[in-house]
Design an enzyme around this catalytic site. Structure first.
Site, PDB file in Angstrom:
ATOM      1  N   HIS A   1     -10.167   1.985  -0.350  1.00 16.48           N
ATOM      2  CA  HIS A   1     -10.310   1.099   0.920  1.00 16.48           C
ATOM      3  C   HIS A   1     -10.968   0.017   0.709  1.00 16.48           C
ATOM      4  CE1 HIS A   1      -9.886   3.179   5.156  1.00 16.48           C
ATOM      5  NE2 HIS A   1      -8.854   3.193   4.603  1.00 16.48           N
TER       6      HIS A   1
ATOM      7  N   GLU B   1      -8.318   6.968  -4.440  1.00 12.81           N
ATOM      8  CA  GLU B   1      -7.540   6.128  -3.311  1.00 12.81           C
ATOM      9  C   GLU B   1      -8.932   5.111  -3.036  1.00 12.81           C
ATOM     10  OE1 GLU B   1      -5.609   4.908  -1.429  1.00 12.81           O
ATOM     11  OE2 GLU B   1      -4.057   6.571  -1.400  1.00 12.81           O
TER      12      GLU B   1
ATOM     13  N   HIS C   1       0.733  -1.169  -0.106  1.00 14.12           N
ATOM     14  CA  HIS C   1      -0.152  -0.184   0.287  1.00 14.12           C
ATOM     15  C   HIS C   1       0.514   1.324   0.254  1.00 14.12           C
ATOM     16  CE1 HIS C   1      -3.737   2.774   0.926  1.00 14.12           C
ATOM     17  NE2 HIS C   1      -3.356   3.406   1.697  1.00 14.12           N
TER      18      HIS C   1
END
Length: 736
Positions: free
Chosen positions: A88, A86, A42
Site C-alpha cells: 500500500h 501486499e 495493480h
C-alpha cells in the site's frame, strides 16, 4: 469524447482499440471505467506477468499457488496455512494513517477469504531519511495506521523491518504480510459456479472513497504537492471493528458450508470481485447495481463498480441457503444483500434491477484474463561495466570506526511497542528476532501440536541497487538463514516486488534480473513461490526508487520444546563465526553511508549456504548454542553489537583485521555464542557439515571491544541503539 475519457482513465489508445475489438463496439463510460481499473498495473500485472512465470510455484505441500487471494500450504495434522503479502505504498504517501490501515485490512481479508483465520501480521516498511520532516511525518502516520487497525481488529503484529533511506524520500514502501490458519477442509476459492446461484454482498456500505485507487495511485508516480493532494480522495477509509465482525461472520458461513466461493473487495472493488469470481468459474454474472447499499447519494454506476470502500466481501451462495446466510449475518451485525446471479453467458452484465435496463455488458474473462501483456523494453544501465569495477574497498578506513557503527544502529522498539504482538497468546518470539515464532495449534480444537511456525520478511535495496540479480538471490538466502536461526525449515515464499517506472527500460531490466535471481535461489532451496504482489511506478519527481524486492518466508519447527536462543550471549560464552570469510564492502550499509553505491557483489554459493543453514538448525535443535544472529545489514560489527545490546554483556573480539571484515555483508554467515563445555560437540557438527568457522572471541564484561579497531561500553551502545529513532520522531506526534 471516448478518446478523452479513456485517456483520463489511464487507458492507452492501443488498449482502447483492444477493448473495441473484444466488444465489437465502442465501450460506454461504465465499461471503460471497469477496464481501466482491471487493466491497471495493480490488478493485471501487465508489465510483469511475463517475468513472474519464471518462479517455481509447485511442491507436494502447496495446495494453492499464485493467482488466488492467498497462497496455501499443507503443514500436516489436517492443518493448512494461508500466506499473502501486499503493498500500500502510494496510498500511504498521500494519506499515511488510512493508507497503512487499509493495507492491513486488505491483507487480512485476503487471508480469511481463503477460509483461514488471520493469526499474525508482519510489516516491512521503508521511508525517506530521518532528517527529512515529511518522511518522519509519513513514518509516524503509517505506524499509527498499522497499530490502530491491527490492534483493533485483533491480529498480532509479530515483526517486520523499518528502513530509512534517501531513495524512499518521495515514495515510501508500506508492505504488509499476513498469515492465517485453517482446517484443510475449510479451504475455499474465489470463484463462482452453479447457474442460478446468488452473489451476496457482505459488510460495509459503498461510498466514493477509494474510487479508481488502483489506477489513480498504483499506476503513476508522484509529482508536485498540488497533484498529490488531488489523489487523496482515492485513498480508502478503514473500519477495523467492521472487519472483525466480517471475519467472524465469514468464517461461520464457511464452517456451516454455506458458501460456494468468496472474494474480498480490494483493488478495483466490485468490478474486480464480480468479474474474477465469474471468470475463474467459467460462468457469467448479472450484477444488480441498484441492490448495492450506498452511503452517499447520487452515486453513478461507474463509481459504485470501481469504489474501493473497505470491509466488503462477495459470497456465492445457493438460493436454498440464502436465509441461513442472512441469519448469520444478522447475528454478527453484518449488512448483506443479493447483488448478483450466476449465469451461463460468460458475460458480466451490470443492470438496474434484475430484469431491468442493461447498463454495461462485457465478457467477464476480458476484465480478468484478457488484460494486455507487455514485453516492455529492457536495457541494463549504460555505465554498468564502469560501476561494477568501482569497488568499495578503495574507501579509506574510518578515523573513528565506533561513530560509523553508531550510525548503523537503530532500534525498532518505538515502532514495535505500538503493536500488540501477543494476541492469541501464540507468540513465542515476537518483533526483534531473526524470525518470529508462533505455536502451531490446531485451528478447530486449539490443541498445541508441539510444532512451531516461523516467519520472516527481508529486503535489501542496497544489494539490489548494485546487482539486482545477485541482490535478490541474497535476499532469499538471508530469509532462509533467518528461519534457520530459530530452528525452522522453509516451506514457502511470497514476494512484494517494489520497483520504479516500468516504462523505463533500466527499471524493467532491474525487475527481470531480480526475478531471475530470486527464482534461482528458490530453485536451489526447493522453495515454492505461492503468491506475491508487484508494485510499480514507485517514483517521485521522475526519480525511481532503488529496486526493492521484499520476500516473506514461512518455515516449520518440528519440535518446539523450548524458546529458540535469540540474539544474546552469556558471560563466558565463546563466540564463533560460522561461514566463509568476508569478501568486500560493495552494497553494504557502511559503503552506502559513505556514498558508495556501486561495485560488485560476490556470487551466491547456494550449496555452502544450504549447509550453513542445516548446521544452524541442528545447533538450535540440539540446544548447543546460547545465542546466535545472522550477519546481514551492517555486517559482523552490527551483528555482534546487537547481541551485546540484547544481552547487556560485552565481548572481546579478535581475528577481525580491518573495517572491511567488520562491515562486510558477505552472505552465509552466522555468529553463535557457545558454552565452552560444548565446543567439542559444536565443532564436530561444523566438521560434519563442512562449514568454515573461526573462534573469534569471548563474551564478558560491559565493554564491546574489537582488537585494534574499537572499544566502547555496552551502555553507550544501548543508548545509541535505543534513542536514535525515538529522538528523530520526537516520541511520535502524528495522528493520521
Amino acid at each position: 469524447m471516448t478518446e478523452l475519457v479513456h485517456r483520463s482513465l489511464g487507458l492507452t489508445d492501443e488498449e482502447l482499440a483492444k477493448i473495441i475489438e473484444i466488444l465489437g463496439r465502442e465501450p460506454n463510460h461504465l465499461e471503460l471505467a471497469m477496464y481501466s481499473v482491471m487493466w491497471s498495473e495493480h490488478c493485471s500485472y501487465k508489465s510483469s506477468r511475463i517475468h513472474l512465470k519464471r518462479f517455481p510455484t509447485e511442491a507436494d505441500h502447496v495446495l494453492v499457488g499464485p493467482g488466488e487471494n492467498a497462497g496455501v500450504i499443507d503443514v500436516g495434522d489436517g492443518i493448512a496455512i494461508a500466506l499473502r503479502i501486499e503493498s500500500h505504498n502510494h496510498p500511504s504517501y498521500i494519506e499515511p494513517y488510512q493508507g497503512a490501515a487499509t493495507g492491513v485490512g486488505g491483507i487480512i481479508r485476503d487471508i480469511f477469504t481463503m477460509g483461514a483465520r488471520p493469526i499474525a501480521i508482519m510489516d516491512p516498511l521503508r521511508f525517506g531519511p530521518l532528517d527529512d520532516a515529511r518522511s518522519r511525518w509519513i513514518a509516524e502516520g503509517v505506524v499509527s495506521g498499522i497499530s490502530g487497525y491491527g490492534n483493533s481488529v485483533g491480529v498480532p503484529n509479530v515483526g517486520g523491518e523499518i528502513v530509512f533511506d534517501q531513495t524512499y524520500i518521495g515514495n515510501p514502501l508500506v508492505n504488509v504480510l499476513c498469515v492465517g490458519i485453517m482446517p484443510k477442509e475449510r479451504l475455499v476459492l474465489g470463484q463462482a459456479s452453479g447457474v442460478g446461484n446468488l452473489a451476496v454482498l457482505l459488510g460495509s456500505t459503498t461510498g466514493r472513497d477509494g474510487i479508481g485507487g488502483v489506477s489513480v495511485l498504483a499506476s503513476a508516480g508522484f509529482g508536485d504537492e498540488e497533484e498529490d493532494a488531488e489523489k487523496r480522495p482515492s485513498v480508502q477509509v478503514g473500519d477495523p471493528f467492521e472487519e472483525k465482525r466480517l471475519i467472524e461472520g465469514c468464517l461461520e458461513l464457511l464452517d456451516e458450508g454455506l458458501v460456494i466461493g468468496i472474494q474480498d473487495l480490494g483493488g478495483a472493488g466490485l468490478a474486480c470481485a464480480a468479474s474474477e469470481t465469474a471468470s475463474r468459474g467459467g460462468v457469467g454474472m448479472d450484477f444488480n447495481i441498484s441492490a448495492v447499499p450506498q452511503r452517499e447519494s447520487g452515486m453513478q454506476p461507474f463509481e459504485i463498480m470501481t469504489s474501493e470502500s473497505q470491509e466488503r466481501m462477495l459470497a456465492i451462495v445457493t438460493p436454498e441457503n440464502l436465509e441461513q446466510v442472512f441469519s448469520i449475518c444478522r447475528k454478527w451485525e453484518i449488512k448483506s444483500s443479493v447483488v448478483g446471479k450466476v449465469t451461463s453467458s460468460g458475460a458480466l452484465r451490470i443492470i438496474e434491477d434484475f430484469g431491468g435496463e442493461v447498463l454495461g455488458e462485457v465478457p467477464a474473462s476480458s476484465l480478468h484474463e484478457d488484460a494486455p501483456l507487455y514485453q516492455r523494453p529492457i536495457s541494463k544501465p549504460d555505465d554498468m561495466d564502469e560501476a561494477t569495477a568501482d569497488q568499495a574497498t578503495k574507501l579509506p578506513k574510518p578515523e573513528k570506526i565506533e561513530d560509523d557503527l553508531f550510525d548503523l544502529l537503530i532500534s525498532p522498539s518505538w515502532v514495535t511497542s505500538q503493536y500488540d504482538s501477543q494476541l492469541f497468546l501464540n507468540t513465542v518470539i515476537g518483533p526483534g528476532g531473526d524470525a518470529a515464532v508462533l505455536r502451531l495449534k490446531h485451528p478447530t480444537t486449539g490443541i498445541d501440536t508441539g510444532r512451531g511456525l516461523a516467519l520472516t520478511t527481508d529486503g535489501n535495496h542496497r544489494w539490489c541497487a548494485v546487482n539486482p540479480r545477485v541482490g535478490a538471490a541474497m535476499t532469499v538466502a538471508e530469509s532462509v538463514l533467518n528461519l534457520a536461526c530459530v530452528g525452522a525449515t522453509p516451506q514457502a515464499l511470497v514476494n512484494c516486488l517494489n520497483f520504479g517506472n516500468p516504462e523505463n527500460p533500466v527499471v524493467m531490466w532491474q525487475l527481470s534480473e531480480a526475478v531471475d535471481g530470486m527464482a534461482e535461489a528458490c530453485h536451489a532451496f526447493q522453495l515454492p513461490v505461492i503468491g506475491g504482489n508487484v508494485s510499480l511506478y514507485n517514483e517521485s519527481q521522475g526519480t525511481n526508487i532503488d529496486p526493492t524486492p521484499v520476500v516473506g518466508v514461512i518455515g516449520l519447527i518440528d519440535e518446539l520444546t523450548a524458546v529458540p536462543p535469540g540474539l544474546s550471549w552469556n558471560e563466558g560464552d565463546r563466540i564463533i563465526l560460522l561461514g566463509p570469510e568476508a569478501n568486500g564492502l560493495c552494497g553494504s550499509a557502511w559503503a552506502f553511508q559513505k556514498g558508495h553505491r556501486r561495485g560488485s557483489l560476490e556470487m551466491m554459493d547456494f550449496d555452502l549456504h544450504q549447509r550453513v543453514c542445516e548446521l544452524t538448525r541442528d545447533l538450535v535443535a540440539k540446544s548447543l548454542v546460547t545465542g546466535l544472529h545472522d550477519v546481514s545489514s551492517g555486517g559482523l560489527g552490527v551483528c555482534a553489537a546487537e547481541m551485546a545490546i540484547h544481552s547487556g554483556i560485552g565481548c572481546t573480539l579478535a581475528r577481525i583485521p580491518d573495517h572491511i571484515s567488520f562491515f562486510s555483508e558477505s552472505p552465509s554467515r552466522v555468529l553463535v555464542a557457545v558454552n565452552s563445555e560444548v565446543i567439542p560437540e559444536v565443532e564436530e557438527l561444523v566438521t560434519q557439515y563442512d562449514v568454515p568457522h573461526a573462534r573469534i572471541g569471548l563474551a564478558h564484561g560491559d565493554t564491546f571491544t574489537v582488537k585494534n579497531l574499537l572499544s566502547v561500553s555496552v551502555p553507550d551502545l544501548q543508548k545509541k541503539w535505543n534513542s536514535r529513532l525515538v529522538d528523530a520522531l520526537d516520541g511520535g506526534t502524528a495522528q493520521g
